[in-house]
Design a protein around this motif. Structure first.
Motif, PDB file in Angstrom:
ATOM      1  N   SER A 181       4.480 -20.001 -30.791  1.00  0.00           N
ATOM      2  CA  SER A 181       4.476 -19.537 -29.400  1.00  0.00           C
ATOM      3  C   SER A 181       5.374 -18.303 -29.255  1.00  0.00           C
ATOM      4  O   SER A 181       6.351 -18.116 -29.980  1.00  0.00           O
ATOM      5  CB  SER A 181       4.939 -20.637 -28.458  1.00  0.00           C
ATOM      6  OG  SER A 181       6.320 -20.879 -28.618  1.00  0.00           O
ATOM      7  N   ASP A 182       5.029 -17.469 -28.291  1.00  0.00           N
ATOM      8  CA  ASP A 182       5.797 -16.242 -28.049  1.00  0.00           C
ATOM      9  C   ASP A 182       7.212 -16.557 -27.580  1.00  0.00           C
ATOM     10  O   ASP A 182       8.161 -15.862 -27.962  1.00  0.00           O
ATOM     11  CB  ASP A 182       5.087 -15.375 -27.007  1.00  0.00           C
ATOM     12  CG  ASP A 182       3.803 -14.771 -27.545  1.00  0.00           C
ATOM     13  OD1 ASP A 182       3.671 -14.670 -28.791  1.00  0.00           O
ATOM     14  OD2 ASP A 182       2.937 -14.398 -26.737  1.00  0.00           O
ATOM     15  N   ASP A 221       3.602 -25.838 -34.305  1.00  0.00           N
ATOM     16  CA  ASP A 221       2.888 -25.336 -33.125  1.00  0.00           C
ATOM     17  C   ASP A 221       3.832 -24.562 -32.208  1.00  0.00           C
ATOM     18  O   ASP A 221       3.463 -23.514 -31.663  1.00  0.00           O
ATOM     19  CB  ASP A 221       2.234 -26.494 -32.361  1.00  0.00           C
ATOM     20  CG  ASP A 221       1.102 -27.142 -33.144  1.00  0.00           C
ATOM     21  OD1 ASP A 221       0.589 -26.505 -34.092  1.00  0.00           O
ATOM     22  OD2 ASP A 221       0.740 -28.291 -32.822  1.00  0.00           O
TER      23      ASP A 221
END
Length: 91
Positions: free
Chosen positions: A63-64, A59
């Motif tokens: 993410s950026d 996860d």
């Protein structure tokens, strides 16, 4: 008659001893199986925890901010207007 009675008593004792032996052996087998179940349950819990940690990493990797961090660390990329600083601590 007494011989027959002694034979019956002996046979009865042999059957009782055999039943006790089988019962004891089954108890040992049950104890071993319960021990194996406990070990497998512990292993399952460890694997669930590892799976949770890996899922969190997956996860996070989407993410950026994580992608940006990797780009900065692995590819030495910088944003426009930033100055690159190189730290040569490896000797």
């Amino acid at each position: 008659m007494k011989k027959r009675s002694k034979l019956n008593n002996l046979l009865f004792c042999v059957i009782i001893v055999y039943i006790c032996f089988v019962f004891g052996k089954q108890q040992i087998t049950i104890k071993n199986i319960k021990s194996q179940i406990d070990e497998k349950n512990l292993e399952v819990e460890k694997l669930k925890e590892k799976n949770k940690t890996l899922q969190e990493e997956v996860d996070m990797s989407k993410s950026d901010s994580y992608i940006e961090k990797l780009a900065r660390e692995k590819l030495n990329l910088i944003k426009p207007g930033e100055n690159a600083v190189i730290n040569n601590t490896d000797k």
